[in-house]
Write an enzyme that holds these catalytic residues in place. Sequence first.
Site, PDB file in Angstrom:
ATOM      1  CG  ASP A  10      54.897  64.492  67.559  1.00 56.43           C
ATOM      2  OD1 ASP A  10      55.842  64.213  68.309  1.00 56.43           O
ATOM      3  OD2 ASP A  10      54.067  63.629  67.194  1.00 56.43           O
ATOM      4  CE1 TYR A  42      61.506  63.830  64.153  1.00 52.31           C
ATOM      5  CE2 TYR A  42      60.637  64.960  66.072  1.00 52.31           C
ATOM      6  CZ  TYR A  42      60.946  64.949  64.727  1.00 52.31           C
ATOM      7  OH  TYR A  42      60.686  66.064  63.964  1.00 52.31           O
ATOM      8  N   GLY A  43      62.043  58.452  68.075  1.00 51.00           N
ATOM      9  CA  GLY A  43      62.491  57.718  69.263  1.00 51.00           C
ATOM     10  C   GLY A  43      63.612  56.722  69.040  1.00 51.00           C
ATOM     11  CB  CYS A  74      57.758  65.676  70.182  1.00 56.17           C
ATOM     12  SG  CYS A  74      58.805  64.235  69.977  1.00 56.17           S
ATOM     13  CB  THR A  76      61.421  61.819  71.455  1.00 54.04           C
ATOM     14  OG1 THR A  76      60.538  60.772  71.847  1.00 54.04           O
ATOM     15  CG2 THR A  76      62.756  61.230  71.070  1.00 54.04           C
ATOM     16  CB  CYS A 187      55.498  58.836  74.068  1.00 54.54           C
ATOM     17  SG  CYS A 187      55.328  58.883  72.272  1.00 54.54           S
ATOM     18  CB  THR A 188      52.960  63.813  72.436  1.00 57.36           C
ATOM     19  OG1 THR A 188      53.727  63.522  71.266  1.00 57.36           O
ATOM     20  CG2 THR A 188      53.699  64.815  73.294  1.00 57.36           C
ATOM     21  CG  HIS A 189      52.717  59.269  68.784  1.00 62.49           C
ATOM     22  ND1 HIS A 189      53.756  60.158  68.669  1.00 62.49           N
ATOM     23  CD2 HIS A 189      52.294  59.013  67.521  1.00 62.49           C
ATOM     24  CE1 HIS A 189      53.953  60.425  67.377  1.00 62.49           C
ATOM     25  NE2 HIS A 189      53.080  59.739  66.657  1.00 62.49           N
TER      26      HIS A 189
HETATM   27  N1  DGL Z   1      55.553  61.781  69.896  1.00 56.07           N
HETATM   28  C1  DGL Z   1      56.898  61.626  70.243  1.00 56.07           C
HETATM   29  C2  DGL Z   1      57.196  61.732  71.731  1.00 56.07           C
HETATM   30  O1  DGL Z   1      56.462  62.373  72.436  1.00 56.07           O
HETATM   31  C3  DGL Z   1      57.818  60.671  69.555  1.00 56.07           C
HETATM   32  C4  DGL Z   1      57.407  59.501  68.786  1.00 56.07           C
HETATM   33  C5  DGL Z   1      58.510  59.050  67.853  1.00 56.07           C
HETATM   34  O2  DGL Z   1      58.639  59.695  66.801  1.00 56.07           O
HETATM   35  O3  DGL Z   1      59.235  58.102  68.165  1.00 56.07           O
HETATM   36  O4  DGL Z   1      58.154  61.237  72.206  1.00 56.07           O
END
Ligand code: DGL
Length: 275
Positions: A10, A42-43, A74, A76, A187-189
């Site tokens: 991630d 990443y987003g 993740c 994204t 989003c996993t966060h």
């Molecule tokens: N945890 C990520 C997801 O599930 C992305 C968060 C990021 O880096 O923008 O999309």
Amino acid sequence: MDNRPILFLDSGIGGLPYFQHISSVNPHERFIYTADRNNFPYGSKDKETLVHLLEMLIHALVSIYDPKVIVLACNTASVTALDALRNRFPDIPFIGTVPAVKPAALKTRSGIIGVLGTQRTIEDPYIEALVKESGRSVEVKKIAAPLLVDFVEHQYASASTEERLHVVSKYIDELRAAGVDALVLGCTHFLFLLDEFRKAASPGIEIYDSIEGVSQRLGSVLNKNKLRTSVISDCDNILLVTGKDDAEPVWKQRAEMYNMELKVFGRILEDKGKS
Ligand code: DGL
């Protein structure tokens, strides 16, 4: 039987709730959780950039750790690069984290579902493709929430319960006003805020996530390909952060919290170059 590790990836801490659940279900497997802090977030990246950096990173990780399965923990990365990565590394099974759009589309009674994710995930046509696959014609209210990703990555650990509830409430209010009764955490966060989401959304909005789906998919890939480990002991798992700089103190706390050994990937690559 295969005693190689399972690699998680991630941009930061988002995949840790997935790792926590999956490692408890598979206690004898060895896990390397990679947090790509060097490229967080990443987003906000475009598709081409993200595919390229994931290909480079995974190439380097594979050369050092030779994982038997890679879990893209993740949304994204999964939505953007899963096909490209499967083509590039055809010998490694990849498990993607797909937003739970289909179950939400099948369950909604109002016919309006919400998807909360990163800008990259929200703008990808994959979300509409998942709705189509559900066979139901539902309206999708999509919200990009980069500030929430940043909150989880950088402020969650020191935030109070009230602050956590406050940050999710504004999204829930907007979704409720739009008639949404099923919200997909895309989003996993956001899994770190699951309790707060459930509290703010109740009554009337059901929350959907993909932890169980990813866990079951991994289980069936391990079984089908006969990849389960033969070593019956508790494992030393690794929390690997990208970059060369020392891991910030918060990473040390996280490693302790999840009972993992903390390593800095840039240093490992340097050492490999010297030897
Ligand atoms: N945890 C990520 C997801 O599930 C992305 C968060 C990021 O880096 O923008 O999309």
